[in-house]
Design an enzyme around this catalytic site. Structure first.
Site, PDB file in Angstrom:
ATOM      1  N   SER A  15       0.801  -1.220   0.000  1.00  0.00           N
ATOM      2  CA  SER A  15       0.000   0.000   0.000  1.00  0.00           C
ATOM      3  C   SER A  15       0.835   1.272   0.000  1.00  0.00           C
ATOM      4  O   SER A  15       0.353   2.330  -0.417  1.00  0.00           O
ATOM      5  CB  SER A  15      -0.936   0.010   1.212  1.00  0.00           C
ATOM      6  N   ASP A  29      -2.756   8.140   7.959  1.00  0.00           N
ATOM      7  CA  ASP A  29      -3.539   7.177   8.732  1.00  0.00           C
ATOM      8  C   ASP A  29      -2.580   6.326   9.545  1.00  0.00           C
ATOM      9  O   ASP A  29      -1.408   6.678   9.691  1.00  0.00           O
ATOM     10  CB  ASP A  29      -4.496   6.362   7.847  1.00  0.00           C
ATOM     11  N   HIS A  89       0.426   4.963   7.003  1.00  0.00           N
ATOM     12  CA  HIS A  89       0.828   5.561   5.730  1.00  0.00           C
ATOM     13  C   HIS A  89       1.123   7.045   5.887  1.00  0.00           C
ATOM     14  O   HIS A  89       0.305   7.786   6.454  1.00  0.00           O
ATOM     15  CB  HIS A  89      -0.267   5.341   4.691  1.00  0.00           C
TER      16      HIS A  89
END
Length: 361
Positions: free
Chosen positions: A41, A325, A328
């Site tokens: 991600s 978040d 990240h």
């Protein structure tokens, strides 16, 4: 009038030909360098939107800062591959899974949110072997359309940007022994080694890798562990450091054994840990908590409320935070991290930085 019509017809045909096919009629390999991206991600530019089995990060406030809309990037704005593309003077690299994407002149992004190196650790995501399979599909399409010589030139000149491995350690129980962690690291690195050799066998020569970041210091992991004083989670920190030491050794070995293999290894662990611990030194106000989420340190993955079903906290100025978040970084943090990757000293990037790797003949 006839001359004008003829000119319009010619321009229409040229425009159409430049936007169709695998490489179209755009810049040929050799006049630009492509960027092929593998990872999780941290590097996913939107593949997760088009992968049914994966989580879809396609809702506000993701994307709010730069794109003003969600794009599948797990950040408020740009991610490291976007800034690398800027430095390479090419467009942001599109996700491989995006419908209609077939022009690979500048490369492709195969990264998948949740991806792991070992298939069994995150079987629902597009793990590394599947990403390699997708790359093989791209290389074959280029060969079929433009011939082996053109394909080989594009593949050999490209930069291979890779960030993966953190998810292989994220779910290890806190009571996992040191010996068990070492065994996991050995398995992960053996699989990663095979992947790099596979890419090298296909013609890849320039590898830009970042090591595993400070897993134990992420707001997500501190929240899970119930950390009350903000200290990093010990077991995850041990796993990350083990992995990073082994990765550095592996890359030196590959450079010695594989013809033409060159690499840039970015110590993102140190760069991100420094910003998390000493945010003010790097222009941030908050380093230990996320801008968006809930729970302690805003570490729970509730940012965006999962389409309105869950309450969450959301800061007004993401650029003041290191973390957007629970796991990240923000757009601003990603820019700083990329600047170090691209032109940083040997303190952060070795044996050469990404700029030197890119400029090497």
């Amino acid at each position: 009038m006839a001359v004008v019509l003829t000119w319009l017809i010619v321009m229409t045909l040229l425009t159409a030909s430049s936007t169709t096919g695998v490489l179209g009629q755009g810049p040929l390999p050799g006049t630009n360098k492509a960027l092929f991206i593998f990872g999780d991600s941290i590097y996913d530019a939107g593949n997760n939107i088009y992968e049914p089995a994966n989580s879809h990060i396609n809702y506000y406030p993701y994307g709010e800062t730069y794109f003003s809309k969600p794009t599948g990037r797990v950040s408020d704005g740009r991610i490291i591959p976007d800034f690398v593309a800027d430095y390479m003077k090419i467009p942001f690299i599109r996700p491989y899974s995006q419908p209609g994407f077939t022009n690979y002149t500048d490369g492709a992004n195969f990264a998948s949110s949740g991806a792991s190196v070992l298939p069994e650790n995150r079987p629902y995501a597009t793990y590394l072997a599947l990403q390699l399979k997708n790359f093989e599909s791209v290389a074959t399409k280029i060969e079929n359309e433009r011939g082996g010589k053109t394909a080989n030139l594009l593949v050999s000149n490209a930069i291979y940007l890779i960030s993966i491995g953190g998810n292989d350690y994220a779910d290890l129980p806190s009571n996992t022994t040191s010996a068990a962690r070492k065994r996991m690291v050995a398995r992960v690195l053996a699989t990663l080694s095979s992947a790099l050799k596979q890419l090298h066998g296909r013609g890849a020569r320039k590898f830009a890798l970042q090591n595993v970041g400070p897993l134990g210091c992420m707001p997500l992991m501190k929240n899970r562990a119930g950390s009350s004083n903000g200290e990093c989670v010990y077991g995850l920190t041990v796993s990350a450091k083990m992995h990073n030491i082994a990765l550095a050794t592996l890359l030196k070995q590959l450079q010695s054994s594989l013809s033409g293999f060159s690499y840039s290894l970015y110590d993102v662990y140190t760069a991100l840990a420094e910003r998390t611990r000493y945010p003010a030194k790097y222009g941030f106000k908050v380093g230990d908590s996320a801008c968006c989420g809930s729970g302690s340190f805003n570490g729970q993955f509730t940012c965006g409320g999962k389409n309105g079903t869950v309450k969450y906290n959301h800061c007004s100025k993401p650029g003041e935070y290191v973390w957007f978040d629970g796991a990240h970084p923000t757009d601003v943090a990603n820019r700083q991290l990329t600047d170090l990757f691209w032109a940083g000293s040997s303190t952060y990037v070795s044996p050469i930085n990404l700029k030197a790797l890119y400029e090497a003949i």
